[in-house]
Write a protein that holds these residues in place. Structure first.
Motif, short mmCIF file in Angstrom:
data_model
loop_
_atom_site.label_atom_id
_atom_site.label_comp_id
_atom_site.label_asym_id
_atom_site.label_seq_id
_atom_site.Cartn_x
_atom_site.Cartn_y
_atom_site.Cartn_z
N VAL A 168 -7.40 15.30 -17.68
CA VAL A 168 -6.35 15.19 -16.66
C VAL A 168 -6.94 15.40 -15.27
O VAL A 168 -6.60 14.72 -14.30
N ASN A 169 -7.85 16.38 -15.15
CA ASN A 169 -8.49 16.62 -13.85
C ASN A 169 -9.28 15.41 -13.38
O ASN A 169 -9.30 15.09 -12.18
N GLU A 170 -9.91 14.74 -14.29
CA GLU A 170 -10.67 13.55 -13.91
C GLU A 170 -9.72 12.46 -13.39
O GLU A 170 -10.01 11.80 -12.38
N ASP A 171 -8.59 12.30 -14.07
CA ASP A 171 -7.60 11.30 -13.61
C ASP A 171 -7.05 11.68 -12.24
O ASP A 171 -6.82 10.81 -11.39
N ARG A 172 -6.83 12.97 -12.06
CA ARG A 172 -6.30 13.43 -10.77
C ARG A 172 -7.30 13.19 -9.65
O ARG A 172 -6.94 12.81 -8.53
N ASP A 173 -8.56 13.43 -9.91
CA ASP A 173 -9.59 13.18 -8.90
C ASP A 173 -9.64 11.68 -8.54
O ASP A 173 -9.80 11.32 -7.37
N LYS A 174 -9.50 10.85 -9.55
CA LYS A 174 -9.48 9.41 -9.28
C LYS A 174 -8.28 9.03 -8.43
O LYS A 174 -8.39 8.20 -7.51
N ALA A 175 -7.13 9.64 -8.73
CA ALA A 175 -5.93 9.35 -7.93
C ALA A 175 -6.11 9.80 -6.49
O ALA A 175 -5.65 9.13 -5.56
N ASP A 176 -6.79 10.96 -6.30
CA ASP A 176 -7.05 11.44 -4.94
C ASP A 176 -7.92 10.46 -4.17
O ASP A 176 -7.69 10.18 -2.98
N ILE A 177 -8.93 9.96 -4.84
CA ILE A 177 -9.83 9.00 -4.19
C ILE A 177 -9.07 7.73 -3.82
O ILE A 177 -9.19 7.18 -2.72
N LYS A 232 0.83 -1.21 0.00
CA LYS A 232 0.00 0.00 0.00
C LYS A 232 0.87 1.25 0.00
O LYS A 232 0.56 2.23 -0.70
N ASN A 233 1.93 1.24 0.79
CA ASN A 233 2.82 2.41 0.82
C ASN A 233 3.46 2.64 -0.55
O ASN A 233 3.61 3.79 -0.98
N LYS A 234 3.87 1.57 -1.20
CA LYS A 234 4.44 1.70 -2.54
C LYS A 234 3.40 2.23 -3.52
O LYS A 234 3.69 3.07 -4.38
N ALA A 235 2.17 1.74 -3.38
CA ALA A 235 1.10 2.21 -4.26
C ALA A 235 0.83 3.69 -4.03
O ALA A 235 0.57 4.44 -4.98
N ILE A 236 0.90 4.13 -2.76
CA ILE A 236 0.71 5.54 -2.45
C ILE A 236 1.82 6.37 -3.10
O ILE A 236 1.56 7.43 -3.68
N GLN A 237 3.07 5.89 -3.00
CA GLN A 237 4.18 6.61 -3.61
C GLN A 237 4.01 6.69 -5.12
O GLN A 237 4.27 7.74 -5.75
N ASP A 238 3.57 5.59 -5.72
CA ASP A 238 3.33 5.59 -7.16
C ASP A 238 2.24 6.59 -7.54
O ASP A 238 2.34 7.29 -8.56
N LEU A 239 1.21 6.63 -6.71
CA LEU A 239 0.12 7.56 -6.99
C LEU A 239 0.57 9.01 -6.85
O LEU A 239 0.13 9.89 -7.59
N LYS A 240 1.44 9.28 -5.88
CA LYS A 240 1.96 10.64 -5.73
C LYS A 240 2.78 11.05 -6.96
O LYS A 240 2.67 12.19 -7.43
N GLU A 241 3.60 10.11 -7.45
CA GLU A 241 4.36 10.41 -8.66
C GLU A 241 3.43 10.61 -9.86
O GLU A 241 3.67 11.48 -10.71
N GLN A 242 2.40 9.82 -9.89
CA GLN A 242 1.44 9.97 -10.97
C GLN A 242 0.74 11.33 -10.89
O GLN A 242 0.50 11.98 -11.92
N LYS A 243 0.43 11.78 -9.67
CA LYS A 243 -0.19 13.10 -9.51
C LYS A 243 0.74 14.21 -10.01
O LYS A 243 0.28 15.18 -10.63
#
Length: 207
Positions: free
Chosen positions: A96-105, A68-79
């Motif tokens: 892009v905003n839609e993708d970012r909202d999904k990443a936030d969720i 989960k921590n690695k996934a969070i790090q990956d999501l931060k890089e993706q953001k």
């Protein structure tokens, strides 16, 4: 008189003989010690199984926590990439905003799962695991065996194995990418592609 004495002696002998047949067997010191040793060994096995079960739960939760921590790090890089993409590609801002909202969720969901796993690990470590570990170490000490490694040592070993596997995976990916780049100049038949030589077409020699 002699007959009475003989009868009495015979009765005493008979009583002694009967009593001798039911004399209780007294355990020797070594035999009692062996029984105690067997009982403690059985108890050790029972507590060791309980400890193994709790350890398995903790290791499973800790492995999930690392993922989960690695996934969070990956999501931060993706953001971060998505932020850059939004400023560079204005025509794709809505997507892009839609993708970012999904990443936030997803990040919020993962953060909640991480918190839950951390609470679970803490509860087991300070509760049932701690009691089982103390019982096992106490019994192992009484049996002349060394104590089991600490939970922190076990977690560090698992983390080291996980990081080593991750590095090997990254190295393998990098090696595969390098091989692909090295073969980009090959033609469809596997033969090297010849590059044109000389001046570009239409150029004139300077006089």
């Amino acid at each position: 008189m002699a007959s009475a004495s003989a009868g009495s002696a015979s009765a005493q002998a008979s009583t002694s003989s009967v009593g001798g047949g039911h004399t209780p067997l007294l355990a020797t010191g070594d035999w009692t010690k062996s029984l105690i040793q067997l009982a403690k060994t059985a108890e050790l096995k029972k507590h060791a199984l309980t400890l193994q079960l709790h350890t398995a739960h903790i290791l499973s939760a800790h492995a999930a926590l690392e993922q989960k921590n690695k996934a969070i790090q990956d999501l931060k890089e993706q953001k971060n990439k998505l932020e850059s993409e939004r400023s560079r590609l204005l025509n794709c801002l809505r997507e892009v905003n839609e993708d970012r909202d999904k990443a936030d969720i997803q990040e919020a969901t993962l953060n909640k799962e991480v918190n839950d796993l951390q609470h679970k690990i803490k509860a087991i470590s300070e509760g049932e695991y701690s009691v089982a570990k103390q019982d096992v170490d106490r019994l192992r000490q009484e049996l002349g065996q060394p104590p089991l490694p600490s939970l922190q040592t076990t977690l560090e070993e698992k983390s080291a194995e996980y990081l080593k596997a991750l590095r090997l995976q990254v190295d393998a990916t990098s090696s595969s990418a390098g091989t692909k780049r090295a073969g980009e100049d090959l033609g469809a038949d596997g033969q090297p592609v010849k590059r044109p030589r000389g001046r570009p077409k239409g150029s004139k020699n300077s006089k």
